[in-house]
Design an enzyme around this catalytic site. Structure first.
Site, PDB file in Angstrom:
ATOM      1  N   LYS A  13       0.827  -1.215   0.000  1.00 46.25           N
ATOM      2  CA  LYS A  13       0.000   0.000   0.000  1.00 46.25           C
ATOM      3  C   LYS A  13       0.862   1.267   0.000  1.00 46.25           C
ATOM      4  CE  LYS A  13      -2.285   0.747   3.855  1.00 46.25           C
ATOM      5  NZ  LYS A  13      -1.696   1.969   4.428  1.00 46.25           N
ATOM      6  N   ARG A  88     -10.220   2.755   8.960  1.00 44.38           N
ATOM      7  CA  ARG A  88      -9.759   1.425   9.375  1.00 44.38           C
ATOM      8  C   ARG A  88     -10.906   0.555   9.889  1.00 44.38           C
ATOM      9  NH1 ARG A  88      -4.125   2.117   9.125  1.00 44.38           N
ATOM     10  NH2 ARG A  88      -3.032   0.543  10.309  1.00 44.38           N
ATOM     11  N   ARG A 127      10.255 -10.142   5.808  1.00 42.71           N
ATOM     12  CA  ARG A 127      10.584  -8.792   6.260  1.00 42.71           C
ATOM     13  C   ARG A 127      11.267  -8.856   7.635  1.00 42.71           C
ATOM     14  NH1 ARG A 127       6.249  -3.859   6.598  1.00 42.71           N
ATOM     15  NH2 ARG A 127       5.142  -4.687   4.828  1.00 42.71           N
ATOM     16  N   ARG A 135      10.534  -0.007  11.595  1.00 45.44           N
ATOM     17  CA  ARG A 135       9.389   0.413  12.397  1.00 45.44           C
ATOM     18  C   ARG A 135       9.235  -0.520  13.584  1.00 45.44           C
ATOM     19  NH1 ARG A 135       4.299   1.510   8.489  1.00 45.44           N
ATOM     20  NH2 ARG A 135       3.264   0.734  10.335  1.00 45.44           N
ATOM     21  N   ARG A 146      -1.302  -7.225  13.376  1.00 41.74           N
ATOM     22  CA  ARG A 146      -1.889  -6.180  12.525  1.00 41.74           C
ATOM     23  C   ARG A 146      -2.717  -6.795  11.399  1.00 41.74           C
ATOM     24  NH1 ARG A 146       3.095  -2.823  10.894  1.00 41.74           N
ATOM     25  NH2 ARG A 146       1.656  -1.835   9.448  1.00 41.74           N
TER      26      ARG A 146
HETATM   27  P1  AMP Z   1      -0.133   2.375   9.454  1.00 41.70           P
HETATM   28  O1  AMP Z   1       1.122   3.125   9.217  1.00 41.70           O
HETATM   29  O2  AMP Z   1      -1.301   2.905   8.669  1.00 41.70           O
HETATM   30  O3  AMP Z   1       0.033   0.894   9.297  1.00 41.70           O
HETATM   31  O4  AMP Z   1      -0.534   2.620  10.985  1.00 41.70           O
HETATM   32  C1  AMP Z   1       0.324   2.243  12.044  1.00 41.70           C
HETATM   33  C2  AMP Z   1      -0.496   2.096  13.325  1.00 41.70           C
HETATM   34  O5  AMP Z   1      -1.124   3.345  13.659  1.00 41.70           O
HETATM   35  C3  AMP Z   1      -1.637   1.092  13.247  1.00 41.70           C
HETATM   36  O6  AMP Z   1      -1.212  -0.225  13.502  1.00 41.70           O
HETATM   37  C4  AMP Z   1      -2.573   1.630  14.336  1.00 41.70           C
HETATM   38  O7  AMP Z   1      -2.100   1.319  15.622  1.00 41.70           O
HETATM   39  C5  AMP Z   1      -2.430   3.132  14.176  1.00 41.70           C
HETATM   40  N1  AMP Z   1      -3.402   3.677  13.191  1.00 41.70           N
HETATM   41  C6  AMP Z   1      -3.115   4.254  11.991  1.00 41.70           C
HETATM   42  N2  AMP Z   1      -4.219   4.661  11.364  1.00 41.70           N
HETATM   43  C7  AMP Z   1      -5.256   4.337  12.182  1.00 41.70           C
HETATM   44  C8  AMP Z   1      -6.653   4.482  12.090  1.00 41.70           C
HETATM   45  N3  AMP Z   1      -7.231   5.073  11.017  1.00 41.70           N
HETATM   46  N4  AMP Z   1      -7.416   4.021  13.116  1.00 41.70           N
HETATM   47  C9  AMP Z   1      -6.854   3.467  14.203  1.00 41.70           C
HETATM   48  N5  AMP Z   1      -5.535   3.280  14.338  1.00 41.70           N
HETATM   49  C10 AMP Z   1      -4.717   3.709  13.359  1.00 41.70           C
END
Ligand code: AMP
Length: 194
Positions: A13, A88, A127, A135, A146
């Site tokens: 993504k 999400r 990975r 990260r 996740r």
């Molecule tokens: P990402 O970089 O989008 O994978 O987000 C990393 C982490 O941030 C996720 O695993 C969640 O803990 C939190 N997070 C990001 N976007 C959201 C969202 N829209 N709703 C809830 N948690 C989020």
């Protein structure tokens, strides 16, 4: 043009978001990036979300809503968003509809970069093996968590957009260029772009 990009962890993504940003000059709204930044800066918000993020769980909706509302109410910005990592869950999708209605903009495309679960799991394990984890939430255990959260909370949102006739499923099993090209072709059908 306003776009939402969906993809499970490991689906590519981020790479495709960058493609769209560079190609169309879209403004990225990545809730994950905003949250990571807050953690880095050790703000109040950062302290609140650090553990949740490190465990791969979702941050509470109210926090996300206030981040999104702040971004979208920025007076300089009217259109051309790419939502990356948001919505999400269903509540967030409904909230996005509300906010967009209020500021009178609409969604043009919702893409789901679809990759088989087995491939995702093996990408995740690879990975993690490459040691260079950049990260905190990129260890294989957290990535598996996740993925579970994605399947449980985020996948139902795809049906929400399918019912609105706005979802395009992109085969995410090809090369990066093939996936980008499929996305581009879909956009080209509706927009005059080259
Ligand atoms: P990402 O970089 O989008 O994978 O987000 C990393 C982490 O941030 C996720 O695993 C969640 O803990 C939190 N997070 C990001 N976007 C959201 C969202 N829209 N709703 C809830 N948690 C989020």
């Amino acid at each position: 043009m306003n776009i939402i990009l969906f993809g499970a962890p490991g689906a590519g993504k981020g790479t495709q978001a960058n493609f769209l940003i560079n190609k169309f000059g879209l403004l990225q709204i990545s809730t994950g990036d905003i949250l990571r930044d807050s953690v880095k800066q050790k703000t109040e918000l950062g302290k609140q979300v650090e553990t949740i993020m490190a465990n791969g769980e979702l941050v509470p909706d109210e926090i996300i809503f206030s981040l999104i509302t702040d971004r979208l109410n920025d007076k300089d910005i009217k259109n051309d968003f790419i939502f990356d990592g948001f919505p999400r869950n269903l509540k967030q999708a409904q909230k996005l509809d509300e906010i967009m209605n209020e500021i009178n903009i609409h969604l043009d495309f919702v893409f789901h970069i679809d990759v088989e679960e087995e491939i995702l799991t093996s990408r995740i394990q690879n990975r993690a093996k490459q040691e260079k984890i950049t990260r905190k939430d990129d260890t294989s255990e957290v990535l598996i968590e996740r993925l579970k959260v994605y399947n449980r909370e985020t996948k139902p949102v795809l049906d929400y957009y399918l019912n609105k006739n706005i979802l395009t499923v992109i085969d995410g099993m090809g090369t990066i260029d093939e996936v980008s090209s499929d996305i581009f072709m879909t956009i080209k059908k509706d927009f005059k772009v080259d």
